[in-house]
Design an enzyme around this catalytic site. Sequence first.
Site, PDB file in Angstrom:
ATOM      1  N   LYS A  54       0.844  -1.207   0.000  1.00 22.30           N
ATOM      2  CA  LYS A  54       0.000   0.000   0.000  1.00 22.30           C
ATOM      3  C   LYS A  54       0.872   1.247   0.000  1.00 22.30           C
ATOM      4  O   LYS A  54       0.632   2.184  -0.758  1.00 22.30           O
ATOM      5  CB  LYS A  54      -0.915   0.015   1.236  1.00 22.30           C
ATOM      6  CG  LYS A  54      -2.099  -0.924   1.096  1.00 22.30           C
ATOM      7  CD  LYS A  54      -2.760  -1.197   2.422  1.00 22.30           C
ATOM      8  CE  LYS A  54      -3.695  -2.381   2.272  1.00 22.30           C
ATOM      9  NZ  LYS A  54      -4.175  -2.929   3.532  1.00 22.30           N
ATOM     10  N   GLN A  98      -5.137  -1.857   9.332  1.00 21.05           N
ATOM     11  CA  GLN A  98      -5.000  -3.189   8.735  1.00 21.05           C
ATOM     12  C   GLN A  98      -5.668  -4.242   9.619  1.00 21.05           C
ATOM     13  O   GLN A  98      -5.447  -4.295  10.830  1.00 21.05           O
ATOM     14  CB  GLN A  98      -3.505  -3.509   8.538  1.00 21.05           C
ATOM     15  CG  GLN A  98      -3.221  -4.831   7.859  1.00 21.05           C
ATOM     16  CD  GLN A  98      -3.707  -4.901   6.419  1.00 21.05           C
ATOM     17  OE1 GLN A  98      -3.728  -3.913   5.705  1.00 21.05           O
ATOM     18  NE2 GLN A  98      -4.111  -6.081   5.995  1.00 21.05           N
ATOM     19  N   ASP A 121     -11.604   2.308   3.588  1.00 18.73           N
ATOM     20  CA  ASP A 121     -11.953   0.886   3.531  1.00 18.73           C
ATOM     21  C   ASP A 121     -13.461   0.693   3.379  1.00 18.73           C
ATOM     22  O   ASP A 121     -13.919  -0.416   3.107  1.00 18.73           O
ATOM     23  CB  ASP A 121     -11.506   0.194   4.823  1.00 18.73           C
ATOM     24  CG  ASP A 121     -10.268  -0.658   4.638  1.00 18.73           C
ATOM     25  OD1 ASP A 121     -10.009  -1.073   3.501  1.00 18.73           O
ATOM     26  OD2 ASP A 121      -9.585  -0.907   5.638  1.00 18.73           O
TER      27      ASP A 121
HETATM   28  N1  GUN Z   1      -6.982  -7.160   5.531  1.00 20.05           N
HETATM   29  C1  GUN Z   1      -7.220  -7.870   4.402  1.00 20.05           C
HETATM   30  N2  GUN Z   1      -7.883  -7.111   3.492  1.00 20.05           N
HETATM   31  C2  GUN Z   1      -8.061  -5.904   4.064  1.00 20.05           C
HETATM   32  C3  GUN Z   1      -8.686  -4.695   3.632  1.00 20.05           C
HETATM   33  O1  GUN Z   1      -9.208  -4.570   2.520  1.00 20.05           O
HETATM   34  N3  GUN Z   1      -8.671  -3.671   4.515  1.00 20.05           N
HETATM   35  C4  GUN Z   1      -8.111  -3.775   5.747  1.00 20.05           C
HETATM   36  N4  GUN Z   1      -8.144  -2.720   6.545  1.00 20.05           N
HETATM   37  N5  GUN Z   1      -7.526  -4.882   6.194  1.00 20.05           N
HETATM   38  C5  GUN Z   1      -7.512  -5.935   5.342  1.00 20.05           C
END
Ligand code: GUN
Length: 294
Positions: A54, A98, A121
């Site tokens: 990211k 996350q 998200d």
């Molecule tokens: N863990 C796995 N996929 C995601 C996601 O799309 N967002 C977040 N915050 N954590 C994740």
Amino acid sequence: MVAKVIDGKVIAADLRARVAVDAARIKREHGVTPGLAAVLVGSDPASQVYVRSKVKQTEAAGMASFEHLLPVNASQAELLAVVEKLNRDPLVHGILVQLPLPAGLDPQAIVAAIDPAKDVDGLSPVNAGRIANGLPALTPCTPLGCIILAKTVHASLEGMNAIIIGRSNLVGRPLVQLLLNENATVTIAHSRTRDLASMCARADLVLAAVGKPEMVKANWIKPGATVIDVGINRIALADGKTRLVGDVAYNEVLEVAGAVTPVPGGVGQMTVACLLVNTLRAACAIHALGQPAV
Ligand code: GUN
């Protein structure tokens, strides 16, 4: 006939490039650099890989990236304090915590504390509720990526029979709403669904998000159907090595489906690209710049 392979790598790269063009434009015209903050608690290796990717892709798109690493024993109050600081930070337009969080932390309370305007998200109750009401909202990234991939095959999803396998908050549940907003007819299946194979066989669009390696077999698939595989499962091989596989038995489904996403190189690539789209959208909304081109 062999299915068309939906190339998530190419589609995601194109999306990232379009985000970069628009991010450069709003920087030039309005002096705003979209900023994304990623918060990682603990040192789960898979989460570290995601967060690093990211950060890298945010910077490559010309956006500002902020990383907050907290120890695995961080308290709920400490994590909330970080979220609240980011809510107030004018350089941050997107906040991502996350998941999964280490045991002992309450993910629902943390996600609910994120300013809905910065919730890139799309998981907060406000955004989830807006999506459920068919209102404009920041949309969860993986489901958004699935819709974009399906629309590379079908100009419109209207009237299609779609089945989602899996009912997680991150993927299955928001997908229901996004598909409804596209005027698809939606079935959501899960671990208690009876006779999944025959339910699947009626679907024009199959979205597998259960986390069960190669569960969806070729004889479940209607000939010509589009299959979107959200699964990322690491399986052990006889020689001691490991391999990534999806929730779909890819090689056999390739012989029946009309189009299918590979793993890796399908949906996975789209999640971060959609996160960049959401960060750009959030920055435009916060600064009242109108909708971005992407
Ligand atoms: N863990 C796995 N996929 C995601 C996601 O799309 N967002 C977040 N915050 N954590 C994740």
